[in-house]
Design an enzyme around this catalytic site. Structure first.
Site, PDB file in Angstrom:
ATOM      1  N   ALA A  75     -12.212   4.341   5.624  1.00  0.00           N
ATOM      2  CA  ALA A  75     -12.788   3.707   4.430  1.00  0.00           C
ATOM      3  C   ALA A  75     -11.730   3.577   3.350  1.00  0.00           C
ATOM      4  O   ALA A  75     -10.547   3.831   3.592  1.00  0.00           O
ATOM      5  CB  ALA A  75     -13.971   4.535   3.941  1.00  0.00           C
ATOM      6  N   ASN A  76     -12.128   3.155   2.165  1.00  0.00           N
ATOM      7  CA  ASN A  76     -11.208   3.100   1.019  1.00  0.00           C
ATOM      8  C   ASN A  76     -11.970   3.472  -0.247  1.00  0.00           C
ATOM      9  O   ASN A  76     -13.175   3.722  -0.206  1.00  0.00           O
ATOM     10  CB  ASN A  76     -10.552   1.718   0.929  1.00  0.00           C
ATOM     11  CG  ASN A  76     -11.565   0.623   0.684  1.00  0.00           C
ATOM     12  OD1 ASN A  76     -12.209   0.572  -0.360  1.00  0.00           O
ATOM     13  ND2 ASN A  76     -11.745  -0.252   1.675  1.00  0.00           N
ATOM     14  N   ARG A  77     -11.280   3.488  -1.382  1.00  0.00           N
ATOM     15  CA  ARG A  77     -11.852   4.018  -2.622  1.00  0.00           C
ATOM     16  C   ARG A  77     -12.646   3.014  -3.445  1.00  0.00           C
ATOM     17  O   ARG A  77     -12.994   3.301  -4.586  1.00  0.00           O
ATOM     18  CB  ARG A  77     -10.741   4.599  -3.498  1.00  0.00           C
ATOM     19  CG  ARG A  77     -10.055   5.794  -2.897  1.00  0.00           C
ATOM     20  CD  ARG A  77      -9.092   6.409  -3.899  1.00  0.00           C
ATOM     21  NE  ARG A  77      -8.235   7.394  -3.270  1.00  0.00           N
ATOM     22  CZ  ARG A  77      -8.614   8.634  -2.970  1.00  0.00           C
ATOM     23  NH1 ARG A  77      -9.844   9.038  -3.266  1.00  0.00           N
ATOM     24  NH2 ARG A  77      -7.775   9.461  -2.383  1.00  0.00           N
TER      25      ARG A  77
END
Ligand code: CTP
Ligand code: CA
Length: 226
Positions: free
Chosen positions: A33-35
């Protein structure tokens, strides 16, 4: 007064927006995932609805609520996001604010990966995800009249944004300067609106204000083009 009774520059228009990160499965319990928080994309969806548009929001996994008055479709992976976007067309304006994972695990494991005594750590083979923005911008049928991308960049922000505009075939790139701290997940954004023949730089603003101004800008562009 109030939003509900304000001007409705997008009355009768259909607006499609992507927002949030994507989750790319490794196995049934793990993902890449990412932020991305989804704050900017969700704020744009709310602003488009307030401007009278009929809005479809395709959202990756976020912790913020669905905007009121917006049809929200929840997806996990980039491939699910592309399928949801394609089935939400046609639209007059499409805005791609999602932080789509560039790569996914080539073959997600069907069962949970388990440690085995003495065995090496698993290697993850990655493959590139489809580019949702570029795919929609290249459509011959049902290409939205205005296709808008985002680009989070550091250093030569405007040059990178111009290159992205050309490569992806979109009409406008909202380039945000993430060189400072606190943009990802924060409440403020510093953006440049980059089109083929123009750059407009805005001061640092709350994401809600960026959303309202962007929608006003797109309403003016779509009026000029129609
Ligand atoms: N985008 C998309 N699908 C992807 C990747 C990106 O729709 N698989 C969209 C994003 O929503 C954004 C724009 O493309 O509107 C630019 O995303 P960005 O990550 O900045 O561009 P990339 O082409 O992935 O380049 P980079 O190597 O800089 O990440
Ligand atoms: Ca990317």
């Amino acid at each position: 007064g109030g939003l509900a009774s304000g001007p409705k520059p997008l009355a009768g228009k259909r607006v499609l927006i992507t927002s949030g990160p994507t989750h790319e499965p490794i196995d049934p319990v793990r993902y890449i995932a990412n932020r991305s928080s989804g704050k900017q994309g969700h704020a744009i969806a709310a602003a488009a609805a307030a401007a009278g548009a009929s809005v479809t929001l395709v959202s990756g996994p976020v912790t913020i609520p669905d905007p009121a008055g917006v049809e929200t479709i929840h997806v996990e992976s980039a491939r699910e996001m592309l399928a949801a976007v394609e089935s939400a067309l046609p639209a007059d304006i499409a805005i791609f604010a999602a932080a789509v994972a560039d790569w996914r695990v080539a073959e997600a494991a069907p069962g949970k990966l388990k440690k085995q005594a003495g065995a090496e750590a698993p290697a993850l083979a990655l493959v590139e995800n489809p580019d949702i923005l570029a795919t929609v911008a290249a459509r011959e049928i049902d290409r939205p009249a205005l296709v808008v991308g985002f680009a989070a960049e550091t250093d030569n922000v405007i040059d990178y944004a111009r290159a992205k505009l050309a490569r992806k075939g979109c009409d406008l790139i909202v380039a945000n300067d993430v060189g400072g701290t606190g943009v990802m997940g924060g409440d403020a954004n510093t953006v440049h609106l980059v089109s083929a023949d123009n750059v407009e730089t805005w001061p640092t603003l709350p994401k809600s204000e960026v959303a309202t101004r962007l929608i006003a800008h797109l309403a003016a562009m779509s009026k000029a083009g129609s």
